[in-house]
Design a protein around this motif. Structure first.
Motif, PDB file in Angstrom:
ATOM      1  N   TYR A 141       0.603  -1.181  -0.147  1.00 21.83           N
ATOM      2  CA  TYR A 141      -0.210   0.000   0.055  1.00 21.83           C
ATOM      3  C   TYR A 141       1.012   0.928   0.541  1.00 21.83           C
ATOM      4  CZ  TYR A 141      -4.144  -3.094   1.351  1.00 21.83           C
ATOM      5  OH  TYR A 141      -4.947  -3.724   1.137  1.00 21.83           O
ATOM      6  N   LYS A 147      -3.647  10.302  -2.360  1.00 22.07           N
ATOM      7  CA  LYS A 147      -4.784   8.630  -2.025  1.00 22.07           C
ATOM      8  C   LYS A 147      -4.068   6.893  -1.906  1.00 22.07           C
ATOM      9  CE  LYS A 147      -8.270  10.634  -5.761  1.00 22.07           C
ATOM     10  NZ  LYS A 147      -8.894  10.062  -6.739  1.00 22.07           N
ATOM     11  N   GLN A 149      -2.559   3.821  -2.764  1.00 22.70           N
ATOM     12  CA  GLN A 149      -2.400   2.364  -4.370  1.00 22.70           C
ATOM     13  C   GLN A 149      -1.596   1.411  -3.705  1.00 22.70           C
ATOM     14  OE1 GLN A 149      -3.936   4.091  -6.657  1.00 22.70           O
ATOM     15  NE2 GLN A 149      -3.759   6.522  -7.258  1.00 22.70           N
ATOM     16  N   TYR A 151       0.796  -1.433  -5.538  1.00 23.59           N
ATOM     17  CA  TYR A 151       0.948  -1.849  -6.736  1.00 23.59           C
ATOM     18  C   TYR A 151       2.184  -3.105  -6.185  1.00 23.59           C
ATOM     19  CZ  TYR A 151       0.881   3.152  -7.708  1.00 23.59           C
ATOM     20  OH  TYR A 151       0.420   4.434  -8.632  1.00 23.59           O
TER      21      TYR A 151
END
Length: 454
Positions: A141, A147, A149, A151
């Motif tokens: 995270y 914000k 996101q 990945y």
């Protein structure tokens, strides 16, 4: 001095990296690495920019490099250029939403990740459920464009332990994750575990340079032992060995004139109580009826400095910095609430700056004493505790003679003092240093691993 470079992603699939001339001058580099991923590429000097490293879109995909447009550090060792560091923050308590992915602690983690740019690290939060062991990948995270996101990234260079409580720390599954990442992947893991009050006291007692800061402390043995300590000090404190936030602390006072005993504590509902008893046995029979005494420690009472008849103690934060040195990162005074056994905010305590409650001269004198004590105690704890410690929160007191006393040391200190408007700059500093130390550890692991694993 470490330098940082903007990592730019070019829209092509060439296995070529363009670097500042000054970075690769007189060096042979054959591979590029990010976290646990690395690959062979060709290196060329950048034709006109000395502030960035350019990788292709093809390299980005292989390295699983999230392009968050951050300046990052570059380390060169054994013909490998490592960009990063990639710092994983390990915790538990995740939710199923990206709005608040770590529940009530989401704001804390978003603040922690906000220092990525000034520190020059790529930091993310993850739990054991986000690890793909077969692929060597973590779904982390990140904060990007304000914000949360997700990945997929390689295993990180360094891991910062932010497990929320002792229950999660003792979870068998989480302990195995920690052990595997440390032992099998040799990833430096800092700030492991929570301190046990008695264990810390006994370890520090072996260090002659700090023993003068330690109030007499023992596990609960017997009523007669408490009687002896009360006769010696007038009052004592009983605390849970593994307590936090001031919960479960009782002050027991003996009045020599009337031979009566008083107990000050907090009941459920945050109600402060002071009760009188004719004997110590009666006190324990009523107040400690449902409490396992073998989990308690007994500590010498200290006659603290007082402001308007209210006791004052101090929270002092220390952090390891980007050079691996201890620094005092915050000091706040805490003034007890009326009738409270502790200075915690939830018990009616107030947070103050040193300047608010002391004259300029006294503020400077007490600050110097607290800083000296905190740095000495940090060094002593580091030398006598397993694992890599990066931050400590100390609860210290100063008595009427001006002597400093250690009440507690916290490996994951609370942050309530930073609600004071004049202490918010220290909040930012402690967060910056927490991640800056990860940069130091990453560099050590790459360039001098023998110093970390000796």
């Amino acid at each position: 001095m470490r330098k940082r470079y903007l990592i730019e992603v070019a829209p092509n699939d060439q296995m070529i990296v363009f670097c500042p001339k000054s970075l690769i001058k007189d060096k042979t580099i054959k591979r590029i690495a990010f976290g646990s991923k690395s690959m062979a590429v060709d290196f060329y000097p950048h034709p006109d920019r000395n502030d960035r490293i350019v990788i292709s879109n093809g390299i980005q995909k292989v390295l699983l490099f999230p392009n968050l447009h951050l300046p990052l550090h570059a380390f060169i060792e054994n013909e490998v250029l490592t960009i990063g560091p990639l710092v994983g923050i390990f915790t538990s308590g995740f939710t199923s939403t990206l709005v608040q992915p770590i529940g009530e602690r989401t704001l804390f983690f978003s603040k922690l990740l906000s220092v990525n740019k000034p520190v020059g690290a790529l930091t993310f939060v993850f739990g054991e459920q986000h690890i793909d062991w077969e692929q060597g990948i973590i779904e982390g995270y990140f904060i990007y464009q304000s914000k949360w996101q997700k990945y997929k990234v390689p295993f990180p260079n360094v891991i910062y332990d932010r497990l929320p409580n002792r229950r999660s720390e003792n979870n068998t599954k989480l302990k195995k994750v920690k052990e595997r990442l440390q032992k099998d992947y040799l990833i430096p893991w800092y700030n492991p575990g929570f301190f046990n009050k008695l264990d810390i006291y006994e370890r520090l007692l072996q260090v002659s340079s700090v023993e003068n800061y330690l109030p007499e402390t023992h596990p609960f043995i017997s009523f007669s032992h408490i009687e002896t300590m009360l006769s010696k000090y007038g009052h004592i404190y009983m605390k849970p060995k593994n307590g936090s936030l001031g919960l479960g602390i009782h002050q027991i006072i003996f009045d020599k004139r009337t031979n009566e005993y008083y107990c000050r504590y907090q009941e459920k509902g945050d109600v402060n109580r002071l009760r009188k008893f004719p004997s110590l046995e009666k006190l324990f029979e009523i107040v400690f009826a449902s409490q396992p005494l073998d989990r308690m420690v007994v500590q010498q009472g200290i006659h603290l400095l007082r402001i308007d008849q209210r006791a004052v103690d101090f929270r002092v934060h220390t952090n390891k910095d980007e050079d691996g040195n201890w620094r005092v990162s915050a000091i706040a005074a805490k003034v007890s609430g009326a009738g409270s056994v502790t200075t915690h905010k939830r018990s009616g305590g107030e947070i103050k700056t040193m300047e608010e409650i002391f004259s300029k001269e006294l503020s400077q004198e007490y600050t110097k004493k607290l800083e000296d004590a905190a740095l000495q105690l940090s060094e002593a704890l580091e030398q006598n505790t397993e694992g890599i410690i990066g931050e400590i929160g100390f609860d210290l007191g100063i008595d009427r003679n001006g002597d400093v006393w250690l009440f507690e040391a916290n490996s994951k200190p609370g942050r309530s003092i930073f609600s004071h408007p004049d202490l918010r700059a220290f909040d930012l500093l402690t967060r910056k240093l927490s991640i800056a130390f990860a940069v130091y550890l990453a560099e050590k692991a790459l360039l001098h691993p023998e110093e970390l694993y000796k």
